[in-house]
Write an enzyme that holds these catalytic residues in place. Structure first.
Site, PDB file in Angstrom:
ATOM      1  CB  ILE A 159      -0.924   0.031   1.221  1.00  0.00           C
ATOM      2  CG1 ILE A 159      -1.726  -1.270   1.302  1.00  0.00           C
ATOM      3  CG2 ILE A 159      -1.870   1.222   1.151  1.00  0.00           C
ATOM      4  CD1 ILE A 159      -2.537  -1.391   2.563  1.00  0.00           C
ATOM      5  N   PRO A 212       7.304  11.587   1.167  1.00  0.00           N
ATOM      6  CG  PRO A 212       9.195  11.523  -0.182  1.00  0.00           C
ATOM      7  CD  PRO A 212       7.748  11.177  -0.180  1.00  0.00           C
ATOM      8  N   GLY A 219       4.006  12.173   5.848  1.00  0.00           N
ATOM      9  CA  GLY A 219       3.800  11.397   7.068  1.00  0.00           C
ATOM     10  C   GLY A 219       2.371  10.918   7.212  1.00  0.00           C
ATOM     11  CG  PHE A 268       8.910   5.856   5.642  1.00  0.00           C
ATOM     12  CD1 PHE A 268      10.275   5.710   5.599  1.00  0.00           C
ATOM     13  CD2 PHE A 268       8.390   7.054   6.128  1.00  0.00           C
ATOM     14  CE1 PHE A 268      11.122   6.718   6.039  1.00  0.00           C
ATOM     15  CE2 PHE A 268       9.226   8.065   6.566  1.00  0.00           C
ATOM     16  CZ  PHE A 268      10.592   7.894   6.510  1.00  0.00           C
ATOM     17  CB  ILE A 269       6.235   1.656   0.370  1.00  0.00           C
ATOM     18  CG1 ILE A 269       5.955   3.124   0.047  1.00  0.00           C
ATOM     19  CG2 ILE A 269       5.097   0.748  -0.092  1.00  0.00           C
ATOM     20  CD1 ILE A 269       4.792   3.734   0.803  1.00  0.00           C
ATOM     21  CB  ALA A 322     -10.219  14.761   2.591  1.00  0.00           C
ATOM     22  CD  GLU A 335      -6.016   0.166   6.947  1.00  0.00           C
ATOM     23  OE1 GLU A 335      -5.215   1.033   7.359  1.00  0.00           O
ATOM     24  OE2 GLU A 335      -6.604   0.243   5.852  1.00  0.00           O
ATOM     25  CD  GLN A 395      10.030  -7.246  47.633  1.00  0.00           C
ATOM     26  OE1 GLN A 395      10.656  -6.200  47.817  1.00  0.00           O
ATOM     27  NE2 GLN A 395       9.225  -7.779  48.557  1.00  0.00           N
ATOM     28  N   GLY A 443      -0.499   5.148  11.462  1.00  0.00           N
ATOM     29  CA  GLY A 443      -1.006   6.335  12.130  1.00  0.00           C
ATOM     30  C   GLY A 443      -0.307   6.487  13.464  1.00  0.00           C
TER      31      GLY A 443
END
Length: 391
Positions: free
Chosen positions: A126, A131, A134, A159-160, A180, A245, A282, A367
């Protein structure tokens, strides 16, 4: 020994048999190779083919699309057992990608991709993070412009997970305005795809058997029918998958916590210092009592969330709570356990050291935990709550 937990309805004999078969397969066929895969930095794609043949890869996919039509509990059990055996989240990402096609794909898209994903012929990734972007997916810049019957994609991802080994990607792209409403999701097969390039395989603190890579799109042309749903629906699609997820992160957290406690009980019961077993001090007993309690509470919460997911009653807020809190406890417990190993806990040959290094990403990916807390706070402090009513 950790306490026996209350069995939820989803924990039936079939689940027990599936778990047992899966644990034996991992121990016999996968774990002996894990050190080598760590050293090379990835698990070869073909490893998952026999895993898939036994129904372990995508058990939750319907039979007509190559799965066995099981509930999501079976995939969560698979992630539980893989995490316990120190495997990274490669197959979890594969499952998430498949679910975008299951939930938003046309019949033709499902027939085209799901059987090959279920058989392990395709390994999915996915491509979300960019870069400078985030966790802020509304700010993504990778653009897909329409050109006749195609989309042309330009941009970069980083970061995949499975970025190096995947040959199918679910990619978040911008097809419209900022924010969005301009986000869409497209699916592309990457083998010999002009303009697509895998960059560096990134060197990480932990999760060394999981390939994490940079991806580049330079005029990549994909057919318009690679779009999932309609243009501009991508952000909503991403949000709707979050409960499942988040559990794919909380379940491994529970597994690793339990494994860390087991390893530490075994070590402190055999290692001597100052004339007695470490486990007889202990401080050791108190620390292990605390860790075992957290293991119990985390597992109970995760099992309850699993039941609610299957019942269709798991709300976003509970899923956010499960993600951040369980992963925080994972890092805390593994750290406490490592301390009881002394200097040996810092040696990579000891599993506790690897669990420590692998755990840290859990608070970041899927996330960041700070984002999870902010989302929870928005719900807690929404109009109509006691605070806003002045009570």
């Amino acid at each position: 020994m950790l306490p026996q937990l209350h069995r939820h309805l989803w924990m039936d004999e079939q689940i027990d048999a599936f778990r047992d078969q899966l644990r034996r397969y991992i121990g016999a066929e996968l774990s002996p190779h894990l050190d080598g895969w760590r050293r090379q930095g990835f698990i070869p794609r073909e490893v998952w083919r026999p895993f898939a043949e036994l129904g372990f890869l995508l058990p939750e996919v319907a039979e007509e699309y190559g799965g066995v039509g099981a509930t999501l509990a079976y995939q969560l059990v698979a992630q539980d057992e893989l995490a316990r055996a120190e495997f990274p989240a490669n197959t979890a990402v594969h499952s998430i990608a498949a679910h975008y096609i299951v939930d938003y794909g046309t019949e033709a898209q499902k027939q085209r991709w799901l059987p090959r994903l279920a058989r392990g012929e395709l390994l999915a990734g996915i491509a979300l993070t960019e870069p400078g972007c985030g966790s802020d997916l509304k700010a993504l810049k990778t653009r897909a412009r329409r050109d006749g019957e195609h989309f042309v994609i330009d941009g970069a991802k980083t970061f995949i997970t499975n970025g190096f080994t995947a040959n199918l990607l679910v990619v978040a792209v911008r097809t419209g305005e900022a924010g969005a409403r301009g986000v869409s999701m497209v699916v592309l097969e990457t083998a010999d795809l002009p303009g697509f390039r895998v960059g560096r395989r990134l060197e990480k603190l932990g999760q060394h058997a999981s390939d994490t890579a940079e991806l580049f799109f330079d005029g990549v042309r994909v057919p318009a029918d690679a779009l999932l749903g309609k243009e501009g629906e991508g952000f909503g699609q991403l949000m709707s998958q979050l409960p499942y997820e988040r559990l794919l992160l909380a379940v491994p957290a529970a597994a690793v916590i339990e494994r860390a406690v087991e390893l530490t009980v075994d070590y402190t019961s055999q290692r001597r210092a100052f004339g007695q077993f470490i486990g007889d001090f202990q401080n050791t007993r108190f620390k292990l009592a605390e860790c075992a309690t957290l293991a119990h509470v985390v597992r109970t919460f995760v099992n309850d969330c699993t039941q609610r997911l299957l019942d269709g009653t798991l709300d976003d807020q509970a899923a956010y709570m499960a993600k951040w809190w369980c992963t925080e406890q994972q890092c805390k417990v593994v750290d406490e356990c490592l301390q009881l190993f002394g200097g040996y806990g810092y040696m990579a040959e000891y599993p506790i050291a690897r669990l420590y290094a692998d755990a840290r990403i859990q608070k970041i990916y899927g996330g960041a935990n700070e984002i999870m807390k902010d989302l929870i706070a928005r719900k807690v402090m929404a109009p109509g709550t006691a605070r806003n009513e002045g009570t």
